[in-house]
Enzyme design. Structure first.
Site, mmCIF file in Angstrom:
data_model
loop_
_atom_site.group_PDB
_atom_site.id
_atom_site.type_symbol
_atom_site.label_atom_id
_atom_site.label_comp_id
_atom_site.label_asym_id
_atom_site.label_seq_id
_atom_site.Cartn_x
_atom_site.Cartn_y
_atom_site.Cartn_z
ATOM 1 N N ARG A 98 20.741 32.694 25.071
ATOM 2 C CA ARG A 98 22.114 33.177 24.986
ATOM 3 C C ARG A 98 23.073 32.484 25.944
ATOM 4 N NH1 ARG A 98 19.197 38.298 23.833
ATOM 5 N NH2 ARG A 98 19.252 38.366 21.562
ATOM 6 N N TRP A 144 17.998 42.093 29.475
ATOM 7 C CA TRP A 144 18.298 41.218 28.350
ATOM 8 C C TRP A 144 19.657 40.539 28.490
ATOM 9 C CZ3 TRP A 144 14.945 40.464 24.260
ATOM 10 C CH2 TRP A 144 13.870 41.346 24.146
ATOM 11 N N ASP A 156 13.941 53.440 21.659
ATOM 12 C CA ASP A 156 14.277 52.017 21.796
ATOM 13 C C ASP A 156 15.769 51.833 22.047
ATOM 14 O OD1 ASP A 156 13.525 49.306 21.855
ATOM 15 O OD2 ASP A 156 14.090 49.014 19.770
#
Length: 695
Positions: free
Chosen positions: A141, A253, A314
């Site tokens: 990313r 993340w 999640d």
């Protein structure tokens, strides 16, 4: 205080900082540090635009009055790098002094002339294509920049520094092993001689952490573990006398943000592990699904706020945190916000982690076997996506955001594949709005037992969108003072896992869509002002820069594996003087869950990962006669399953499963009864297949 889990290491590291401040200062890059502390103008030198992650450009040559005149200046193909079904192209390019730097899903880096698109140099990673500890597609990313180098994480858990002028490797530091379940997918942050990097791998029973490295040498300065060891802050939120927290996920993340005045670095953490099974990890499970602030120099804990207690859905906090200054009740406040998979924006005081706008603890449904938390945080304001699922025939229960499940599938929204995933949330100081991409998608949750093994998936269940259920998106302006919707677009496609955007002083929001379109919107009203077809999935966050007095907008277009958008290897740049027109539109992504494509008759072999599309069954739909044995062969790089799914999953005689198949693994299943058999890959529940069995 927690610092690397080792008090001696903590003391020695802090001493090293106190004894060598001059050495650290000399390693810093004054020019880049200055640029990082203010919104970007001519150059775009870090993933989020500056240290705040606001993605707000001060350029205003292009504005609401002339955006409709935009055309392409150049479009450059990156020689096939990361162009394939297993890759995503989600990186924001960086621009400095007329040179653009961009990284692809294969960890390859290209330097381009930012005015013409001509390739200046190339770095080919040579990354091992057999890396098997991959969650959700091969992706990188973005980059960081400082001290004449570019910094990035590789899929093999190495942090790499390249010489900006030549693309040659300056140093490479392994911060973990991919064989143990760790990868790096986020862009790092550089500031004041330090490179900050998270790790991915929450689905593999790993222990998340933030790692700080010396930018000049690559030496690891400190680590702060997001999962506490015995006696550390948060240890009492895990079962006493167990080591469950050592494999509890909470990976990072996203790119951190940093406030130099407060000397704090901030980030958000992912889901707990195993994802869907909380039965063995009683407690709130810090620091899963949390926002965290640390001392930027030492890594010492400052504060945290947990968005989801004892996460079994999640509900990663995967989008980058955003820093902003505001006025509330007449008082200036220092804010931090993050867009969650829950569909809410969490708005806190970044000095202490306390809510700026109320967040209430409310009772939620209970499932004793899951050891569920009694309450969950509910932010005051509006959610950007629906938070309750509609009933679907064949499913016993349709629930809302924090409903519970065990071994019988339960429908829920927004689910772990809804809300805002990794996509960034820009902020405009002009409007006071956050711009939030969202995915609207129902999941059927189910739990099953799982045993932890090093380097293997450890999720304890699954979630999948029911066959034939609809999938769409939202793009929402949220008022930072109220956490309420200022305006919202309903989109035909999911954009919470793509659809990245940036905002400008010209009053514009630029964002891409998975159908290949690139848009300019009025930041205040949401009115669409311009649309351009790039020819590839336009899922990466764009950047704005200037060369020789001309303003450009650039976006990487190459698709997003999770959203099913068209892959490629193209970077586009646009300006008011551009001459290039749009391309033909690519195939659009799915809006209905389930297998697609023609039905193959007389075929008794299904290739998993065929045609270089890692997350696919080929053919996805077959028709066979009763008694036929169908052979499933994994030709991809990752472990996959073919597992019966849908309403048949609750009927024992219709259950079947190949089990986990590694590369070249094969399993034969005989279908003895007529019927319509749907199946998914349990580790990758966005993969669908269908076997139609006839007499």
């Amino acid at each position: 205080m927690r610092y690397g889990g080792h008090r001696l290491l903590s003391i020695l590291t802090i001493l090293a900082f106190s004894l060598a401040p001059a050495a650290l200062a000399s390693a810093a890059d004054p020019e880049i540090d200055t640029l990082l502390k203010r919104p970007p103008g001519k150059d775009w030198v870090t993933n989020g635009g500056d240290l705040t992650n606001q993605r707000y450009s001060t350029l205003k040559q292009i504005d609401t009055t002339n955006a409709k005149q935009l055309k392409g200046v150049w479009m450059t193909r990156l020689k096939g790098s990361g162009a394939g079904g297993k890759y995503s192209f989600e990186a924001s390019p960086l621009v400095k002094d007329g040179v653009m730097y961009v990284i692809t899903g294969n960890d390859d880096v290209f330097a381009l002339n930012a005015k013409t698109g001509q390739i200046v140099w190339e770095y080919w990673s040579g990354i091992d294509q057999k890396i098997s500890t991959v969650c959700c597609g091969w992706v990188n990313r973005g980059l960081a920049m400082g001290e004449g180098m570019l910094f990035f994480g590789q899929f093999d858990a190495n942090v790499v520094a390249l010489d900006m002028k030549t693309g040659k490797v300056v140093w490479k530091t392994p911060i973990e092993k991919w064989e143990n379940g760790y990868t790096i997918t986020s862009a790092p942050l550089y500031y004041d001689g330090i490179v900050y990097s998270g790790l991915s791998g929450g689905e593999f029973g790993v222990r998340g952490r933030l790692t700080a490295l010396n930018a000049k040498s690559g030496e690891v300065l400190w680590r702060w573990y997001t999962l506490p060891g015995p006696g550390e802050i948060g240890a009492d939120t895990w079962p006493a006398g167990t080591d469950h927290s050592m494999r509890g996920g909470a990976t990072i993340w996203n790119t951190p943000a940093l406030d130099p005045a407060l000397n704090l670095v901030y980030f958000a953490t992912g889901n707990c592990g195993p994802d869907y099974d909380g039965s063995m990890r009683e407690g709130d499970n810090l620091f899963c699904a949390s926002m965290v602030g640390l001392n930027a120099k030492t890594g010492q804990y400052a504060w945290h706020f947990q968005q989801v207690h004892h996460d079994i859905w999640d509900y990663d906090a995967a989008s980058p945190v955003v820093l902003f200054d505001t006025v509330i009740d007449g008082q200036p406040r220092k804010g931090i916000a993050e867009a969650g998979r829950t569909g809410w924006v969490y708005i806190l005081d970044r000095t202490n982690g306390k809510p700026l706008i109320g967040i209430d603890e409310k009772p939620v449904p209970q499932e004793p076997r899951q050891k569920t938390a009694k309450t969950q945080p509910f932010p005051r304001g509006d959610a950007t996506v629906p938070q309750c699922a509609e009933p679907i025939q064949g499913y016993e229960k349709a629930g809302c955001i924090f409903d519970v499940f065990w071994e019988t599938p339960v429908l829920m929204q927004p689910s772990g594949i809804g809300g805002t995933n990794w996509s960034p949330m820009p902020y405009s100081p002009d409007t006071g709005y956050f711009y939030v991409p969202g995915t609207v998608r129902t999941s059927a949750f189910t739990r099953f037992g799982d045993t932890w093994k090093l380097g293997q998936r450890y999720v304890g269940g699954s979630q999948a969108a029911p066959i034939s259920s609809t999938m769409s998106g939202t793009f929402t302006a949220i008022d930072s003072k109220t956490n309420k919707i200022a305006w919202q677009h309903k989109t035909p496609y999911r954009i919470g896992g793509g659809g990245g955007s940036s905002v400008t002083a010209g009053g514009l929001v630029f964002r891409g869509e998975p159908d290949g379109n690139f848009l300019a919107l009025d930041a205040k009203t949401g009115q669409e002002l311009w649309r351009f077809q790039t020819g590839f999935g336009a899922d990466a966050p764009p950047v704005i820069y200037e060369v020789d007095g001309e303003q450009y907008v650039a976006i990487a277009t190459g698709g997003n594996q999770l959203q099913g958008s068209a892959y490629g290897d193209a970077v586009w740049a646009f300006s008011l003087k551009g001459q290039l027109g749009p391309l033909w539109p690519p195939p659009p992504p799915q809006t209905i869950a389930g297998p697609t494509g023609p039905i193959a008759t007389g075929v008794d072999t299904v290739k998993i990962g065929g045609n270089n599309v890692e997350y696919s069954f080929l053919p996805a739909r077959i028709r066979v006669k009763k008694g036929t044995t169908v052979t499933f062969t994994n030709v991809g790089d990752l472990p996959h399953t073919a597992t019966a799914w849908g309403t048949e999953r609750v009927v024992p005689e219709r259950m079947w499963d190949t089990g986990s198949l590694n590369k070249d693994g094969t399993k034969a299943i005989t279908f003895t009864q007529p019927g319509n058999y749907y199946y998914i890959c349990l580790p990758h529940p966005w993969m669908y297949g269908q076997v139609i069995v006839e007499d």
